[in-house]
Design a protein around this motif. Structure first.
Motif, PDB file in Angstrom:
ATOM      1  N   SER A  23      17.596  -1.478 -26.710  1.00 29.66           N
ATOM      2  CA  SER A  23      16.755  -1.143 -27.856  1.00 29.66           C
ATOM      3  C   SER A  23      17.022   0.306 -28.231  1.00 29.66           C
ATOM      4  CB  SER A  23      15.287  -1.385 -27.542  1.00 29.66           C
ATOM      5  OG  SER A  23      14.857  -0.485 -26.555  1.00 29.66           O
ATOM      6  N   LYS A  27       9.258   3.408 -28.230  1.00 33.72           N
ATOM      7  CA  LYS A  27       8.182   2.488 -28.636  1.00 33.72           C
ATOM      8  C   LYS A  27       8.388   1.077 -28.062  1.00 33.72           C
ATOM      9  CE  LYS A  27       6.061   1.067 -33.056  1.00 33.72           C
ATOM     10  NZ  LYS A  27       6.426  -0.344 -33.090  1.00 33.72           N
ATOM     11  N   THR A  28       9.619   0.782 -27.663  1.00 39.78           N
ATOM     12  CA  THR A  28       9.961  -0.513 -27.079  1.00 39.78           C
ATOM     13  C   THR A  28       9.037  -0.871 -25.924  1.00 39.78           C
ATOM     14  OG1 THR A  28      12.275  -0.110 -27.613  1.00 39.78           O
ATOM     15  CG2 THR A  28      11.832  -1.803 -25.982  1.00 39.78           C
ATOM     16  N   GLU A  30       5.861  -0.211 -25.107  1.00 41.80           N
ATOM     17  CA  GLU A  30       4.551  -0.764 -25.459  1.00 41.80           C
ATOM     18  C   GLU A  30       4.676  -2.033 -26.291  1.00 41.80           C
ATOM     19  OE1 GLU A  30       1.419   1.903 -26.686  1.00 41.80           O
ATOM     20  OE2 GLU A  30       2.475   3.559 -25.719  1.00 41.80           O
ATOM     21  N   ASP A  31       5.634  -2.072 -27.205  1.00 42.56           N
ATOM     22  CA  ASP A  31       5.776  -3.256 -28.056  1.00 42.56           C
ATOM     23  C   ASP A  31       6.165  -4.489 -27.249  1.00 42.56           C
ATOM     24  OD1 ASP A  31       5.041  -1.715 -30.174  1.00 42.56           O
ATOM     25  OD2 ASP A  31       6.986  -1.771 -31.189  1.00 42.56           O
ATOM     26  N   LEU A  32       7.127  -4.354 -26.327  1.00 47.44           N
ATOM     27  CA  LEU A  32       7.481  -5.500 -25.495  1.00 47.44           C
ATOM     28  C   LEU A  32       6.339  -5.873 -24.553  1.00 47.44           C
ATOM     29  CD1 LEU A  32      11.261  -4.972 -24.601  1.00 47.44           C
ATOM     30  CD2 LEU A  32      10.245  -6.472 -26.327  1.00 47.44           C
ATOM     31  N   GLU A  34       3.153  -5.645 -25.238  1.00 46.81           N
ATOM     32  CA  GLU A  34       2.202  -6.398 -26.064  1.00 46.81           C
ATOM     33  C   GLU A  34       2.707  -7.805 -26.350  1.00 46.81           C
ATOM     34  OE1 GLU A  34       1.556  -3.954 -29.505  1.00 46.81           O
ATOM     35  OE2 GLU A  34       0.358  -2.505 -28.383  1.00 46.81           O
ATOM     36  N   ILE A  35       4.002  -7.941 -26.605  1.00 45.57           N
ATOM     37  CA  ILE A  35       4.579  -9.268 -26.839  1.00 45.57           C
ATOM     38  C   ILE A  35       4.382 -10.141 -25.611  1.00 45.57           C
ATOM     39  CG2 ILE A  35       6.774 -10.500 -27.082  1.00 45.57           C
ATOM     40  CD1 ILE A  35       7.630  -8.195 -29.011  1.00 45.57           C
ATOM     41  N   GLN A  99      10.296 -13.924 -29.768  1.00 46.25           N
ATOM     42  CA  GLN A  99       9.405 -12.792 -30.018  1.00 46.25           C
ATOM     43  C   GLN A  99      10.097 -11.469 -29.673  1.00 46.25           C
ATOM     44  OE1 GLN A  99       8.699 -15.723 -28.470  1.00 46.25           O
ATOM     45  NE2 GLN A  99       6.507 -15.961 -28.169  1.00 46.25           N
ATOM     46  N   CYS A 103      11.262  -8.078 -32.178  1.00 49.92           N
ATOM     47  CA  CYS A 103      10.755  -6.713 -31.982  1.00 49.92           C
ATOM     48  C   CYS A 103      11.690  -5.747 -32.708  1.00 49.92           C
ATOM     49  CB  CYS A 103      10.694  -6.399 -30.487  1.00 49.92           C
ATOM     50  SG  CYS A 103      10.047  -4.764 -30.103  1.00 49.92           S
ATOM     51  N   GLU A 105      12.551  -2.735 -32.468  1.00 51.24           N
ATOM     52  CA  GLU A 105      13.385  -1.807 -31.709  1.00 51.24           C
ATOM     53  C   GLU A 105      14.532  -2.487 -30.963  1.00 51.24           C
ATOM     54  OE1 GLU A 105       9.591  -0.996 -32.488  1.00 51.24           O
ATOM     55  OE2 GLU A 105       9.735  -1.689 -30.436  1.00 51.24           O
TER      56      GLU A 105
END
Length: 162
Positions: A23, A27-28, A30-32, A34-35, A99, A103, A105
């Motif tokens: 990526s 930010k990856t 936290e985003d992953l 959350e996914i 998912q 994302c 990133e």
């Protein structure tokens, strides 16, 4: 300019799968996370991300301390900038890959497997990057009718076909 190519054997808990990708942004993490938390009820995961600028830290998230530690160890061993290592339990990559690919990133997925996994890296004076993977073993033959039947039965047993 020369590069040194290395092979890194990754290890993680039996019964789990690993997804290795690249990526482009911190930010990856936290985003992953959350996914994963919102994807499959009961999924457990550990995530590690190799930051490629600033302090260049291995960042981590997850809901299972052992899986987080294993993901961090995979990241430490490989040490490739902007790579991530996501170890999942109680789910399969097929449950989360779309998912993850969505994302913003995420630039690439290198592997999603429960097989033995080796990461091939190239190292230069600037750093290290993933150039490929060896996922599992080489083929030993071509499936016949018996193996086709077994493959189809396995997919139905897992609930992926009806």
């Amino acid at each position: 300019m020369n590069a040194r190519i290395e092979v890194h054997q990754l290890e993680w808990e039996e019964g789990c799968n690993i997804i290795v990708g690249q990526s482009h942004f911190i930010k990856t993490v936290e985003d992953l996370g959350e996914i994963m938390a919102g994807s499959v009820p009961g999924i457990e995961f550990g995530l590690a991300f190799c930051e490629a600028s600033g302090p260049c830290l291995i960042r981590s998230e997850g809901n299972n301390a052992d899986l987080i530690a294993q993901a961090v160890e995979c990241a430490r061993i490989t040490a490739a900038g902007h790579s991530f290592y996501l170890i999942i339990k109680n789910a399969f990559p097929i449950n989360v890959l779309n998912q993850i690919k969505q994302c913003p990133e995420v630039a690439r997925i290198y592997a999603a497997t429960a097989n033995p996994l080796q990461i091939l890296t190239a190292e230069t004076g600037q750093g290290r990057g993933i150039i490929g993977v060896v996922d599992g073993f080489s083929p030993k033959g071509v499936e016949g009718e018996k193996e086709k039947r077994e493959r189809r039965e396995l997919l139905r047993k897992f609930g992926y076909k009806y």
